[in-house]
Structures are given as structure tokens and as C-alpha cells.
Design a protein around this motif. Structure first.
Motif, PDB file in Angstrom:
ATOM      1  N   GLY A  13       0.383  -1.573   0.031  1.00  0.00           N
ATOM      2  CA  GLY A  13      -0.317   0.263   0.152  1.00  0.00           C
ATOM      3  C   GLY A  13       0.276   1.079  -0.138  1.00  0.00           C
ATOM      4  O   GLY A  13       0.484   1.875  -0.613  1.00  0.00           O
ATOM      5  N   LEU A  14       2.133   0.805   0.613  1.00  0.00           N
ATOM      6  CA  LEU A  14       2.961   2.151   0.773  1.00  0.00           C
ATOM      7  C   LEU A  14       4.015   2.246  -0.612  1.00  0.00           C
ATOM      8  O   LEU A  14       3.081   3.614  -1.032  1.00  0.00           O
ATOM      9  CB  LEU A  14       3.793   2.360   2.386  1.00  0.00           C
ATOM     10  CG  LEU A  14       5.416   3.360   1.915  1.00  0.00           C
ATOM     11  CD1 LEU A  14       4.637   4.579   2.923  1.00  0.00           C
ATOM     12  CD2 LEU A  14       6.374   3.088   3.711  1.00  0.00           C
ATOM     13  N   LYS A  17       1.090   4.175  -2.845  1.00  0.00           N
ATOM     14  CA  LYS A  17       0.529   5.407  -2.394  1.00  0.00           C
ATOM     15  C   LYS A  17       2.042   6.047  -2.773  1.00  0.00           C
ATOM     16  O   LYS A  17       1.492   7.430  -3.816  1.00  0.00           O
ATOM     17  CB  LYS A  17       0.543   6.140  -1.042  1.00  0.00           C
ATOM     18  CG  LYS A  17      -0.917   5.942  -1.181  1.00  0.00           C
ATOM     19  CD  LYS A  17      -1.074   5.540   0.636  1.00  0.00           C
ATOM     20  CE  LYS A  17      -2.164   4.642   1.080  1.00  0.00           C
ATOM     21  NZ  LYS A  17      -1.925   4.593   2.505  1.00  0.00           N
ATOM     22  N   ALA A  20       2.255   6.650  -7.304  1.00  0.00           N
ATOM     23  CA  ALA A  20       0.911   7.398  -7.600  1.00  0.00           C
ATOM     24  C   ALA A  20       1.696   8.837  -7.640  1.00  0.00           C
ATOM     25  O   ALA A  20       2.014   9.706  -8.000  1.00  0.00           O
ATOM     26  CB  ALA A  20      -0.469   7.366  -6.818  1.00  0.00           C
ATOM     27  N   VAL A  21       1.835   8.849  -6.163  1.00  0.00           N
ATOM     28  CA  VAL A  21       2.576  10.495  -6.031  1.00  0.00           C
ATOM     29  C   VAL A  21       3.797  10.854  -6.739  1.00  0.00           C
ATOM     30  O   VAL A  21       3.922  12.273  -7.870  1.00  0.00           O
ATOM     31  CB  VAL A  21       3.120  10.755  -4.030  1.00  0.00           C
ATOM     32  CG1 VAL A  21       4.022  11.895  -4.665  1.00  0.00           C
ATOM     33  CG2 VAL A  21       1.742  10.666  -3.632  1.00  0.00           C
ATOM     34  N   VAL A 101      -5.781   6.685  -7.122  1.00  0.00           N
ATOM     35  CA  VAL A 101      -5.394   6.370  -5.631  1.00  0.00           C
ATOM     36  C   VAL A 101      -4.579   7.786  -4.838  1.00  0.00           C
ATOM     37  O   VAL A 101      -5.065   7.627  -3.339  1.00  0.00           O
ATOM     38  CB  VAL A 101      -4.174   5.259  -6.153  1.00  0.00           C
ATOM     39  CG1 VAL A 101      -3.269   5.309  -5.101  1.00  0.00           C
ATOM     40  CG2 VAL A 101      -4.248   3.944  -6.920  1.00  0.00           C
ATOM     41  N   LEU A 102      -4.654   8.765  -5.135  1.00  0.00           N
ATOM     42  CA  LEU A 102      -4.188   9.706  -4.794  1.00  0.00           C
ATOM     43  C   LEU A 102      -4.645  10.346  -4.397  1.00  0.00           C
ATOM     44  O   LEU A 102      -4.732  11.174  -3.231  1.00  0.00           O
ATOM     45  CB  LEU A 102      -3.615  11.295  -5.788  1.00  0.00           C
ATOM     46  CG  LEU A 102      -2.063  10.742  -6.331  1.00  0.00           C
ATOM     47  CD1 LEU A 102      -1.939  11.418  -7.845  1.00  0.00           C
ATOM     48  CD2 LEU A 102      -1.005  10.516  -5.862  1.00  0.00           C
ATOM     49  N   GLU A 104      -8.207   8.401  -2.858  1.00  0.00           N
ATOM     50  CA  GLU A 104      -8.632   8.006  -2.040  1.00  0.00           C
ATOM     51  C   GLU A 104      -7.850   7.087  -1.045  1.00  0.00           C
ATOM     52  O   GLU A 104      -8.247   7.514  -0.070  1.00  0.00           O
ATOM     53  CB  GLU A 104      -9.710   6.611  -2.836  1.00  0.00           C
ATOM     54  CG  GLU A 104     -10.389   6.003  -2.194  1.00  0.00           C
ATOM     55  CD  GLU A 104     -11.494   4.844  -2.532  1.00  0.00           C
ATOM     56  OE1 GLU A 104     -12.605   5.075  -1.978  1.00  0.00           O
ATOM     57  OE2 GLU A 104     -10.719   4.303  -3.992  1.00  0.00           O
ATOM     58  N   ASP A 105      -6.832   7.058  -1.214  1.00  0.00           N
ATOM     59  CA  ASP A 105      -5.884   6.545  -0.052  1.00  0.00           C
ATOM     60  C   ASP A 105      -5.051   7.977   0.000  1.00  0.00           C
ATOM     61  O   ASP A 105      -4.812   7.856   1.260  1.00  0.00           O
ATOM     62  CB  ASP A 105      -4.907   5.597  -1.089  1.00  0.00           C
ATOM     63  CG  ASP A 105      -5.595   4.108  -1.380  1.00  0.00           C
ATOM     64  OD1 ASP A 105      -6.673   4.280  -0.942  1.00  0.00           O
ATOM     65  OD2 ASP A 105      -5.361   3.655  -1.773  1.00  0.00           O
ATOM     66  N   VAL A 106      -4.393   8.371  -0.546  1.00  0.00           N
ATOM     67  CA  VAL A 106      -3.314   9.470  -0.469  1.00  0.00           C
ATOM     68  C   VAL A 106      -4.401  10.788   0.556  1.00  0.00           C
ATOM     69  O   VAL A 106      -4.389  11.078   1.292  1.00  0.00           O
ATOM     70  CB  VAL A 106      -2.479  10.019  -0.945  1.00  0.00           C
ATOM     71  CG1 VAL A 106      -1.682  11.419  -0.861  1.00  0.00           C
ATOM     72  CG2 VAL A 106      -2.160   8.897  -1.733  1.00  0.00           C
ATOM     73  N   LYS A 108      -7.338  11.102   1.397  1.00  0.00           N
ATOM     74  CA  LYS A 108      -8.741  10.037   1.835  1.00  0.00           C
ATOM     75  C   LYS A 108     -10.151  11.089   1.259  1.00  0.00           C
ATOM     76  O   LYS A 108     -10.855  11.033   2.851  1.00  0.00           O
ATOM     77  CB  LYS A 108      -8.358  10.490   3.805  1.00  0.00           C
ATOM     78  CG  LYS A 108      -6.755   9.439   4.268  1.00  0.00           C
ATOM     79  CD  LYS A 108      -7.303   8.548   4.182  1.00  0.00           C
ATOM     80  CE  LYS A 108      -5.551   7.670   4.528  1.00  0.00           C
ATOM     81  NZ  LYS A 108      -5.046   6.975   4.418  1.00  0.00           N
TER      82      LYS A 108
END
Length: 130
Positions: A13-14, A17, A20-21, A101-102, A104-106, A108
Motif C-alpha cells: 500500500g505504501l 501511494k 502514484a505521487v 489512488v491519490l 482515495e488513499d492519499v 482520504k
């Protein structure tokens, strides 16, 4: 064994993220370099004139240029092509691909907002490529 799987999931997961960044950073850097190259290539090319023309024509979505427009200062059709292709495929396309991904996951954001952001950025890439 289960604890090891949880660590692997966290690491994956890390990495997702971080990837994606990095894609977003690389896309913005690539677009900035293309823009700088276009700007340095032709001092008479003025993006303000181009964007004013884009918003003045009809719906504001599709530019209409007359053959006589090519001769006007601030308008270079070939450089516009390069600019919009870089906008579509070097900036919006990659960022649209990782926007989900950015968002939803980064950041939030809620699932539905992430989907809409992804769709709108991808639509922007499609519009810029046409």
C-alpha cells in the motif's frame, strides 16, 4: 504467518501511494519542461492569446480558427498542437490514471469523489487530445 502478510500489505500500500505521487510529480515536471521549451522556442507565441481565442469561440470547447488566424501574432498552430498533446498525454493522462489512488488513499476523499475526479481528469485529457 498472518503478521507477515499484514506487513506485506502495508508495504504494498505504501509503495502504491508513493508510486502514484511520483507519477504526478513526473507528469507535472514533464509538462513544465515542454511548456518552457515551447515558450523559449518562439517569443511571439503568447498562451494568453490562445486561451482567449478558445473561450471566445462558440461553446468554448472546440476552437475555430480561420486560415487568416495563422498569420496573427500570438498564434502558432504547430506549437498549439505540441502544447495540447503535452497537456493531454504528459500531464492529464498520467495524473488521471493515478488520481483514484491519490484521491482515495492519499487525500482520504470519499470513494465517489475519487471516481468523479478520476473521470473528469481523464475526460480533460481526452478533450485536450482532440
Amino acid at each position: 504467518r498472518m503478521a507477515g502478510m499484514a506487513d506485506d500489505d502495508r508495504l504494498n500500500g505504501l509503495l502504491l501511494k508513493l508510486g502514484a505521487v511520483l507519477v504526478a510529480i513526473c507528469a507535472a515536471t514533464t509538462f513544465a519542461l515542454v511548456y518552457y521549451t515551447i515558450d523559449e522556442h518562439d517569443e511571439t507565441y503568447d498562451f494568453k492569446v490562445v486561451f482567449m481565442r478558445l473561450t471566445d469561440c462558440g461553446l468554448g470547447l472546440l476552437p475555430t480558427f480561420e486560415p487568416s488566424d495563422i498569420e496573427k501574432p500570438g498564434l502558432n498552430i504547430f506549437l498549439m498542437h505540441i502544447f495540447f498533446m503535452a497537456l493531454a498525454f504528459a500531464l492529464l493522462g498520467p495524473i488521471g490514471a493515478v488520481a483514484y489512488v491519490l484521491a482515495e488513499d492519499v487525500l482520504k476523499l470519499p470513494h465517489s469523489v475519487a471516481k468523479w475526479m478520476h473521470a473528469l481528469i481523464q475526460f480533460g485529457a481526452l478533450a485536450a487530445s482532440i
